[in-house]
Design a protein around this motif. Structure first.
Motif, PDB file in Angstrom:
ATOM      1  N   ALA A  23     -31.801 -15.327  11.222  1.00 11.82           N
ATOM      2  CA  ALA A  23     -33.250 -14.508  11.099  1.00 11.82           C
ATOM      3  C   ALA A  23     -34.210 -15.278  11.858  1.00 11.82           C
ATOM      4  O   ALA A  23     -34.849 -14.415  12.584  1.00 11.82           O
ATOM      5  N   THR A  24     -34.346 -16.600  11.933  1.00 14.49           N
ATOM      6  CA  THR A  24     -35.457 -17.131  12.684  1.00 14.49           C
ATOM      7  C   THR A  24     -35.175 -17.155  14.171  1.00 14.49           C
ATOM      8  O   THR A  24     -36.356 -16.769  15.043  1.00 14.49           O
ATOM      9  N   MET A  25     -34.073 -17.200  14.626  1.00 16.19           N
ATOM     10  CA  MET A  25     -33.734 -16.839  16.216  1.00 16.19           C
ATOM     11  C   MET A  25     -34.191 -15.525  16.309  1.00 16.19           C
ATOM     12  O   MET A  25     -34.388 -15.149  17.446  1.00 16.19           O
ATOM     13  N   ALA A  26     -33.765 -14.474  15.457  1.00 13.37           N
ATOM     14  CA  ALA A  26     -34.214 -13.004  15.882  1.00 13.37           C
ATOM     15  C   ALA A  26     -35.569 -12.939  15.749  1.00 13.37           C
ATOM     16  O   ALA A  26     -36.007 -12.207  16.746  1.00 13.37           O
ATOM     17  N   LEU A  27     -36.436 -13.548  15.015  1.00 13.89           N
ATOM     18  CA  LEU A  27     -37.766 -13.402  15.075  1.00 13.89           C
ATOM     19  C   LEU A  27     -38.252 -13.830  16.586  1.00 13.89           C
ATOM     20  O   LEU A  27     -39.156 -13.305  17.452  1.00 13.89           O
ATOM     21  N   GLY A  28     -37.469 -14.980  16.827  1.00 16.99           N
ATOM     22  CA  GLY A  28     -38.072 -15.845  18.183  1.00 16.99           C
ATOM     23  C   GLY A  28     -37.556 -14.934  19.425  1.00 16.99           C
ATOM     24  O   GLY A  28     -38.556 -14.829  20.432  1.00 16.99           O
ATOM     25  N   TYR A  29     -36.331 -14.242  19.174  1.00 22.32           N
ATOM     26  CA  TYR A  29     -36.068 -13.093  20.454  1.00 22.32           C
ATOM     27  C   TYR A  29     -37.228 -12.285  20.623  1.00 22.32           C
ATOM     28  O   TYR A  29     -37.590 -11.746  21.557  1.00 22.32           O
ATOM     29  N   TRP A  30     -37.403 -11.575  19.472  1.00 22.17           N
ATOM     30  CA  TRP A  30     -38.239 -10.464  19.309  1.00 22.17           C
ATOM     31  C   TRP A  30     -39.774 -10.870  19.767  1.00 22.17           C
ATOM     32  O   TRP A  30     -40.411 -10.033  20.769  1.00 22.17           O
ATOM     33  N   ALA A  32     -40.380 -13.106  21.924  1.00 21.71           N
ATOM     34  CA  ALA A  32     -40.304 -13.506  23.225  1.00 21.71           C
ATOM     35  C   ALA A  32     -39.951 -12.145  24.260  1.00 21.71           C
ATOM     36  O   ALA A  32     -39.729 -12.391  25.380  1.00 21.71           O
ATOM     37  N   GLY A  33     -39.975 -11.117  23.520  1.00 17.04           N
ATOM     38  CA  GLY A  33     -39.466  -9.886  24.225  1.00 17.04           C
ATOM     39  C   GLY A  33     -38.197  -9.583  24.799  1.00 17.04           C
ATOM     40  O   GLY A  33     -38.048  -8.906  25.670  1.00 17.04           O
ATOM     41  N   ARG A  34     -37.294 -10.244  24.210  1.00 16.83           N
ATOM     42  CA  ARG A  34     -35.686 -10.402  24.390  1.00 16.83           C
ATOM     43  C   ARG A  34     -34.974  -9.678  23.751  1.00 16.83           C
ATOM     44  O   ARG A  34     -33.637  -9.814  23.796  1.00 16.83           O
ATOM     45  N   ALA A  35     -35.522  -8.949  22.650  1.00 19.35           N
ATOM     46  CA  ALA A  35     -34.579  -8.449  21.560  1.00 19.35           C
ATOM     47  C   ALA A  35     -33.526  -7.562  22.207  1.00 19.35           C
ATOM     48  O   ALA A  35     -32.270  -7.385  21.669  1.00 19.35           O
ATOM     49  N   GLN A  36     -33.633  -6.768  23.323  1.00 17.58           N
ATOM     50  CA  GLN A  36     -33.008  -5.996  23.801  1.00 17.58           C
ATOM     51  C   GLN A  36     -31.893  -6.325  24.914  1.00 17.58           C
ATOM     52  O   GLN A  36     -31.404  -5.540  25.618  1.00 17.58           O
ATOM     53  N   GLU A  37     -32.305  -7.604  25.180  1.00 21.06           N
ATOM     54  CA  GLU A  37     -31.644  -8.021  26.528  1.00 21.06           C
ATOM     55  C   GLU A  37     -30.108  -7.947  26.257  1.00 21.06           C
ATOM     56  O   GLU A  37     -29.627  -8.357  25.082  1.00 21.06           O
ATOM     57  N   PRO A 127     -27.355  -5.766  22.432  1.00 20.00           N
ATOM     58  CA  PRO A 127     -28.647  -6.502  22.312  1.00 20.00           C
ATOM     59  C   PRO A 127     -28.638  -7.816  21.733  1.00 20.00           C
ATOM     60  O   PRO A 127     -28.047  -8.081  20.888  1.00 20.00           O
ATOM     61  N   LEU A 128     -29.215  -8.682  22.304  1.00 18.09           N
ATOM     62  CA  LEU A 128     -29.140 -10.050  22.124  1.00 18.09           C
ATOM     63  C   LEU A 128     -29.729 -10.289  20.628  1.00 18.09           C
ATOM     64  O   LEU A 128     -28.855 -11.183  19.847  1.00 18.09           O
ATOM     65  N   LEU A 129     -30.474  -9.648  20.163  1.00 23.71           N
ATOM     66  CA  LEU A 129     -30.841 -10.121  18.616  1.00 23.71           C
ATOM     67  C   LEU A 129     -30.027  -9.492  17.851  1.00 23.71           C
ATOM     68  O   LEU A 129     -29.686 -10.331  16.748  1.00 23.71           O
ATOM     69  N   VAL A 130     -29.224  -8.352  17.927  1.00 25.59           N
ATOM     70  CA  VAL A 130     -28.409  -7.829  17.083  1.00 25.59           C
ATOM     71  C   VAL A 130     -26.913  -8.718  17.097  1.00 25.59           C
ATOM     72  O   VAL A 130     -26.457  -8.957  16.291  1.00 25.59           O
TER      73      VAL A 130
END
Length: 546
Positions: A23-30, A32-37, A127-130
């Protein structure tokens, strides 16, 4: 595939069955604008379990169900908000509420496949976050299932094809989920059934079981059945007082065995009669509550012969203490003499089941020729995997945004193989397995009859191989695209049933050479890299060392 509409899905993992750092990494990705990468992860293990040369891939069915049903509920999001920093942007939680796996693709080895170190059991892209959030649940679902299936396969190889193996480990399992997983995947690995009724209800595992010592010790012999009468099996003729008939047969049996009629325990006999009245077509005796020779055997035989007079056949006996091999042989000897004495041929070959903390060493004794054991119940040694309690699967990032990623570390064993990959199994003209090869997904697949240069893992030298047959290993199961209600990714082909995966596992094991199938000091099966993948590894390793 909502869990509420799918009985099997009720046993699936939930999205928050994960580690906080996901979850903390998910917040970090989001943030940083990388959630959909676009990203890709691979799930694999580094060493075969139990000192063997193979593993069986398992857990795919659970993973597919989990991915297709993945959705964070309001209560999940609220809990995440309580453990993340209080100043977290509310928009992040809105993002989580809309999250699903409709953009996720899953490639995997079919359940029951032979698996070897470094070859992905699962490839997960999206997507990276998922796909980051999927790490821990997928590891949980695959690692233990594959370990159990492999452990069960080893036990099946020791027992041979003729012995019936039953999993009896629910009471010894690591919690209810572990118990269900063990019952499910021991069946996939080669066991014939389980005592676990939930595994039967949810997963279709054949269930088996009769009675315990507590049933027998609960009777003193003074109990009077409310209805001791039993009709003949054919349904015609007068009903017979089974208890009275058993007493008549007890005198004849004891006379043949050289026992006094007072020696067999009255309470045990009453328990057998009660069980026979309840299950006249499935009567089985548990022989060792008091004494096998002086009590269990004569009491069982008296009931079995009384039932035989009415056209029923007892289905077997069970031994649960002492030297099981010796007792099984002695019991079979008694059955043979009684069968001849009273002209009851079927009694000579009645199944003998054994149980009682059976491990690999004891199983080998019980499986030897002439053991007289037909059914073997194993609990602790199959569900707890005492020789190795974890398979040690890992889930590693191999590409982001189409660019390969590689973990470099001081421990060479923990380095990862970069890039999106394909995997193939190369076979000889006789169908024998030669090796598995990993290559970049962009490379053309190996061709039968064409020479291929590869780099075996763990070596510094290349070799050439000319396969007669080539099999792709990773199949597409879940495809990103047009979501299905409720926002689930497409299932690309029907999942095999558990029974079909079990049959596939046995066929897979039969293809292993004896040297690779050997359980102690086996020959290692080779996994190799293509030239192009090896060059990429060398290039990224050199860059990372700068």
């Amino acid at each position: 595939m909502a869990a509420e509409q799918d009985p099997e899905g009720r046993a699936a993992a939930r999205p928050l069955l994960t580690d906080l750092y996901q979850a903390t990494m998910a917040l970090g990705y989001w943030r940083a604008g990388r959630a959909q990468e676009a990203a890709e992860f691979e799930l694999f293990f580094r060493r075969c379990p139990f000192g063997g040369a193979f593993a069986l891939a398992a857990g795919l069915r659970d993973c597919v169900r989990f991915v297709r049903a993945f959705r964070l509920r309001d209560a999940d999001v609220q809990f995440l908000a309580s453990v993340l920093p209080p100043d977290t942007d509310p928009a992040f939680f809105q993002h989580l509420r809309a999250l699903d796996c409709s953009g996720v693709t899953v490639r995997a080895l079919p359940e029951g496949s032979l698996a070897f170190p470094g070859v992905p059991l699962l490839q997960v892209s999206g997507p990276l976050l998922v796909v980051q959030l999927l790490e821990t649940p997928l590891l949980c679902l695959v690692s233990y299932a594959s370990l159990i299936a492999t452990n069960a396969a080893r036990l099946r190889l020791i027992a041979g094809p003729e012995k019936r193996l039953l999993e009896l480990g629910l009471r010894r399992a690591q919690g209810p989920d572990g118990g269900l997983t063990a019952s499910t995947y021991s069946y996939l690995g080669g066991f014939d059934g389980s005592s676990n009724m939930l595994a039967g209800q949810l997963r279709g595992v054949p269930v088996a079981g009769t009675l315990a010592h507590s049933f027998i010790t609960s009777f003193s012999g003074t109990e009077v059945p409310p209805d001791p009468m039993l009709a003949p099996a054919a349904g015609q003729g007068p009903r017979v007082d089974l208890a009275a008939c058993v007493e008549t047969w007890l005198e004849r049996v004891c006379g043949h065995l050289g026992l006094g009629v007072q020696e067999p325990h009255r309470g045990e006999r009453a328990a057998f009669v009660a069980y026979a009245l309840a299950f006249p077509r499935a009567f089985q005796g548990l022989l060792d509550t008091y004494s096998v020779r002086r009590s269990g055997l004569p009491n069982f035989l008296a009931v079995a012969l009384a039932l035989e007079e009415l056209g029923y056949q007892a289905v077997g006996v069970r031994l649960d203490s002492g030297d099981l091999l010796q007792q099984a042989q002695e019991t079979r000897g008694v059955f043979r003499t009684v069968a001849a004495q009273f002209r009851v041929p079927w009694l000579e070959s009645i199944p003998i089941a054994v149980s009682n903390n059976i491990d690999e060493e004891e199983l080998a004794r019980l499986a030897q020729k002439g053991s007289e054991v037909n059914v073997i119940g194993i609990g602790t040694s199959v569900v707890t995997c005492p020789r190795q309690p974890s398979l040690g699967c890992v889930y590693k990032l191999v590409s982001v945004g189409g660019q390969p990623r590689m973990k470099l570390t001081e421990d060479p064993e923990k380095q990862t193989l970069p890039g999106s990959k394909a995997a193939f199994r190369l076979l000889g003209s006789d169908g024998a397995l030669l090796l598995d090869v990993l290559q970049l997904a962009e490379e053309p697949p190996p061709q039968a009859g064409q020479e291929l240069r590869v780099w075996p893992q763990g070596t510094q030298e290349s070799c050439t191989v000319r396969p007669a047959h080539v099999e792709p290993l990773l199949r597409l199961w879940v495809q990103q695209g047009q979501p299905l209600p409720p926002s689930s990714p497409q299932l690309c082909e029907p999942l095999p049933s558990l029974a079909e995966s079990r049959a596939f596992a046995q066929r897979s094991l039969s293809r292993l050479s004896p040297a690779h199938r050997r359980l102690e000091q086996p020959a290692l099966y080779q996994v190799a890299l293509s030239e192009k993948l090896r060059a990429l590894v060398d290039r990224l390793s050199a860059r990372g060392a700068l």
